[in-house]
Design a protein around this motif. Structure first.
Motif, PDB file in Angstrom:
ATOM      1  N   ASP A   1       0.915  -1.042  -0.004  1.00 11.72           N
ATOM      2  CA  ASP A   1      -0.320  -0.344  -0.083  1.00 11.72           C
ATOM      3  C   ASP A   1       0.723   1.254   0.351  1.00 11.72           C
ATOM      4  O   ASP A   1       0.309   2.468  -0.513  1.00 11.72           O
ATOM      5  N   LEU A   2       1.975   1.320   0.690  1.00  9.23           N
ATOM      6  CA  LEU A   2       2.871   2.123   0.857  1.00  9.23           C
ATOM      7  C   LEU A   2       3.344   2.989  -0.085  1.00  9.23           C
ATOM      8  O   LEU A   2       3.423   3.459  -0.977  1.00  9.23           O
TER       9      LEU A   2
ATOM     10  N   ASP B   1       1.025   4.105  -2.877  1.00 10.52           N
ATOM     11  CA  ASP B   1       0.753   5.940  -2.773  1.00 10.52           C
ATOM     12  C   ASP B   1       2.062   6.319  -3.038  1.00 10.52           C
ATOM     13  O   ASP B   1       2.112   7.830  -3.428  1.00 10.52           O
TER      14      ASP B   1
ATOM     15  N   ALA C   1       2.029   9.412  -5.910  1.00 11.91           N
ATOM     16  CA  ALA C   1       1.947  10.702  -5.758  1.00 11.91           C
ATOM     17  C   ALA C   1       3.906  10.796  -6.358  1.00 11.91           C
ATOM     18  O   ALA C   1       3.873  12.115  -6.564  1.00 11.91           O
TER      19      ALA C   1
ATOM     20  N   ALA D   1       4.928  13.135   1.298  1.00 12.88           N
ATOM     21  CA  ALA D   1       2.961  12.775   0.859  1.00 12.88           C
ATOM     22  C   ALA D   1       2.323  11.682   1.711  1.00 12.88           C
ATOM     23  O   ALA D   1       1.430  11.943   2.027  1.00 12.88           O
ATOM     24  N   ALA D   2       2.983  10.842   0.802  1.00 16.27           N
ATOM     25  CA  ALA D   2       2.429   9.517   1.160  1.00 16.27           C
ATOM     26  C   ALA D   2       2.210   8.806   3.181  1.00 16.27           C
ATOM     27  O   ALA D   2       1.507   9.035   3.496  1.00 16.27           O
TER      28      ALA D   2
ATOM     29  N   GLY E   1       0.208  11.912   4.962  1.00 18.05           N
ATOM     30  CA  GLY E   1      -1.081  12.251   4.458  1.00 18.05           C
ATOM     31  C   GLY E   1      -1.205  13.491   4.292  1.00 18.05           C
ATOM     32  O   GLY E   1      -2.865  13.866   3.874  1.00 18.05           O
ATOM     33  N   THR E   2      -0.131  13.848   3.478  1.00 17.71           N
ATOM     34  CA  THR E   2      -0.926  15.924   3.001  1.00 17.71           C
ATOM     35  C   THR E   2      -0.730  15.927   1.915  1.00 17.71           C
ATOM     36  O   THR E   2       0.202  15.514   1.091  1.00 17.71           O
ATOM     37  N   ASP E   3      -0.757  16.726   1.241  1.00 13.91           N
ATOM     38  CA  ASP E   3      -0.979  17.496   0.023  1.00 13.91           C
ATOM     39  C   ASP E   3       0.420  17.955  -0.408  1.00 13.91           C
ATOM     40  O   ASP E   3       0.932  18.393   0.561  1.00 13.91           O
ATOM     41  N   THR E   4       1.267  17.651  -1.213  1.00 15.17           N
ATOM     42  CA  THR E   4       2.383  18.219  -1.476  1.00 15.17           C
ATOM     43  C   THR E   4       2.285  19.604  -1.897  1.00 15.17           C
ATOM     44  O   THR E   4       3.601  20.462  -1.801  1.00 15.17           O
TER      45      THR E   4
END
Length: 106
Positions: free
Chosen positions: A6-7, A10, A14, A36-37, A40-43
């Motif tokens: 999963d990582l 993601d 990203a 980002a992954a 969980g934050t927007d770049t």
């Protein structure tokens, strides 16, 4: 699918998003994709945070003042106030009369 899979998915997603948006080297793109992954934050938010952190560190360490003084003969405080130290005090910035070797101590 495992957590590792999963990582990886993601981070890859990203990375592809970042690679299309920003002109960064591979290492920086990888690091930004992992942040980002992982966070969980927007770049865009991560880039804003990074610039703020770099700015604050540069101001706090005196590096910005050093470069501003070298290039423009002013400091960040002078820029913020809109006046040089000379204009603020009516004279030159006070320097020790006998020991000038401490001028750039951090």
């Amino acid at each position: 699918m495992s957590g590792l899979d999963d990582l990886q998915a993601d981070v890859t997603e990203a990375y592809e998003d970042i690679d299309g948006e920003l002109d960064l080297d591979r290492e920086t793109t990888n690091e930004l994709a992992m942040l980002a992954a992982g966070l969980g934050t927007d770049t865009d938010q991560l880039v804003e945070r990074a610039v703020h952190l770099l700015f604050q560190t540069t101001v706090d360490s005196g590096k910005l003042d050093f470069h501003l003084r070298s290039a423009y003969d002013v400091t960040y405080d002078e820029y913020l106030s809109g006046m040089t130290y000379e204009e603020m005090t009516g004279g030159s910035f006070p320097q020790p009369e006998t020991n000038d070797d401490r001028r750039y101590q951090f």
